[in-house]
Enzyme design. Structure first.
Site, short mmCIF file in Angstrom:
data_model
loop_
_atom_site.label_atom_id
_atom_site.label_comp_id
_atom_site.label_asym_id
_atom_site.label_seq_id
_atom_site.Cartn_x
_atom_site.Cartn_y
_atom_site.Cartn_z
N ASP A 1 40.08 41.12 42.67
CA ASP A 1 41.17 42.30 42.70
C ASP A 1 40.46 44.20 43.61
O ASP A 1 40.92 44.60 44.44
CB ASP A 1 42.23 42.90 42.08
CG ASP A 1 43.17 41.83 41.55
OD1 ASP A 1 43.49 41.55 43.06
OD2 ASP A 1 43.02 41.45 40.70
N GLU B 1 40.65 47.80 38.93
CA GLU B 1 40.60 46.83 39.71
C GLU B 1 41.14 47.30 40.71
O GLU B 1 41.83 45.82 42.26
CB GLU B 1 40.84 45.17 39.17
CG GLU B 1 42.33 45.13 39.27
CD GLU B 1 42.95 43.91 38.23
OE1 GLU B 1 42.36 42.64 38.44
OE2 GLU B 1 44.23 44.04 37.57
N ARG C 1 45.84 38.50 28.24
CA ARG C 1 45.72 38.77 29.24
C ARG C 1 46.82 38.55 29.65
O ARG C 1 47.31 37.94 30.43
CB ARG C 1 44.04 38.32 31.13
CG ARG C 1 44.73 39.44 32.36
CD ARG C 1 45.19 39.32 33.04
NE ARG C 1 44.85 38.00 33.88
CZ ARG C 1 43.91 38.57 35.04
NH1 ARG C 1 43.63 39.41 35.78
NH2 ARG C 1 43.46 37.10 35.27
N HIS D 1 47.13 35.06 35.55
CA HIS D 1 46.90 34.05 36.85
C HIS D 1 47.40 32.63 36.36
O HIS D 1 46.75 31.64 37.54
CB HIS D 1 45.68 34.00 37.81
CG HIS D 1 45.68 35.60 38.17
ND1 HIS D 1 47.07 35.87 39.87
CD2 HIS D 1 45.38 36.57 38.75
CE1 HIS D 1 46.75 37.09 39.67
NE2 HIS D 1 46.14 37.87 39.23
C1 3PY Z 1 40.34 39.71 39.46
O1 3PY Z 1 38.82 39.52 39.03
O2 3PY Z 1 40.88 40.55 39.88
C2 3PY Z 1 40.73 40.08 38.20
O3 3PY Z 1 42.01 39.99 37.66
C3 3PY Z 1 39.96 38.86 36.90
O4 3PY Z 1 40.81 37.45 37.05
MG MG Z 2 42.87 41.17 38.79
#
Ligand code: 3PY
Ligand code: MG
Length: 257
Positions: free
Chosen positions: A178, A152, A73, A48
């Site tokens: 997420d 997530e 990441r 992101h």
């Molecule tokens: C989330 O919280 O979904 C993440 O990927 C953190 O950046």
């Molecule tokens: Mg995420």
């Protein structure tokens, strides 16, 4: 001689909390500054954030130059990515959206040399970053470097035990935004919601049961404290742009009379 900061596993094995900054802005100068802040490491967000691979290379070099662990990441759960990040001198890779055991196995295959995985040789920059000879890096990389599967989604929660038991996986990393979005079927981001925290407690317990590091994205002090209380020790503290906003707001507020 091994660069001590490069042995991420040894650092996490101490059990001490590991709190790291999270960069989204592509700048080697920023990475050099961030690496000198009193965080335990620096993560480059290639999913992101605005950081591409050719941006990441000098940023990773700057972080290693300051003697801090560099973590990436990845853009996506793509088998091409972990080897590339590790070759560039990262000692940790966080891979988004790992929802199934098969995806977790593919991640490990991409990030670990045989016999655990099928990572391809060519970590020229990693040799500089780690201070190891080729023979030493081949022998030590699987242990020192760590790969985290992001949990997530609801699907990942359903497959949690299978994912956590994946041989060669080093850690779980919760993306609470997420996770809360999928738990609420798109209704909300709720990083401290009851349902989110209950799910995260299960992730932390699964990590502990399987000898994995328990990680999560924090982002602010109240969230970090709550996640620490659930047993998470490898926590992303805050994003560069937020730190900039908070610092500016705090300065301006202190000038008010
Ligand atoms: C989330 O919280 O979904 C993440 O990927 C953190 O950046
Ligand atoms: Mg995420």
């Amino acid at each position: 001689m091994t660069a001590a900061h490069f042995d991420l596993r040894a650092r996490l094995a101490s059990g001490e909390p590991f709190l790291f900054s999270w960069l989204s802005i592509p700048s080697a100068g920023l990475a050099a500054q961030a690496a000198r802040l009193p965080f335990d490491g620096v993560c480059l967000d290639m999913q992101h954030g605005m950081i591409g691979f050719s941006d990441a290379v000098p940023m990773i070099a700057a972080i290693n130059g300051a003697g801090r662990p560099a973590i990436v990441r990845a853009l996506w759960n793509d088998p091409a990515v972990p080897g590339q990040a590790l070759d560039a001198g990262a000692c940790g890779v966080i891979s988004p959206m790992v929802n199934t055991r098969a995806q977790a196995e593919a991640l490990v295959r991409a990030a670990k040399y045989p016999p655990i995985g099928a990572r391809s040789w060519g970590g020229y920059t990693a040799l500089q970053a780690s201070g190891l000879t080729p023979a030493e890096y081949l022998r030590e990389a699987n242990r020192m470097t760590m790969v985290f599967a992001m949990v997530e989604t609801v699907e990942a929660l359903e497959n949690l035990e299978d994912i956590a038991a994946t041989p060669g996986l080093d850690g779980l990393f919760v993306g609470p935004s997420d996770l809360s979005i999928t738990l609420s079927r798109g209704a909300r981001i709720d990083k401290l919601g009851k349902e989110t925290l209950a799910a995260m407690e299960k992730v932390s317990a699964a990590a502990r049961r399987n000898g994995l590091a328990a990680g999560a994205f924090g982002g602010s002090a109240d969230v970090i404290k709550a996640y620490r209380a659930l047993g998470f020790t490898f926590i992303a503290a805050a994003v560069d742009v937020d730190l900039l906003h908070w610092g500016s707001a705090s300065l301006l507020k202190s000038l008010e009379v």
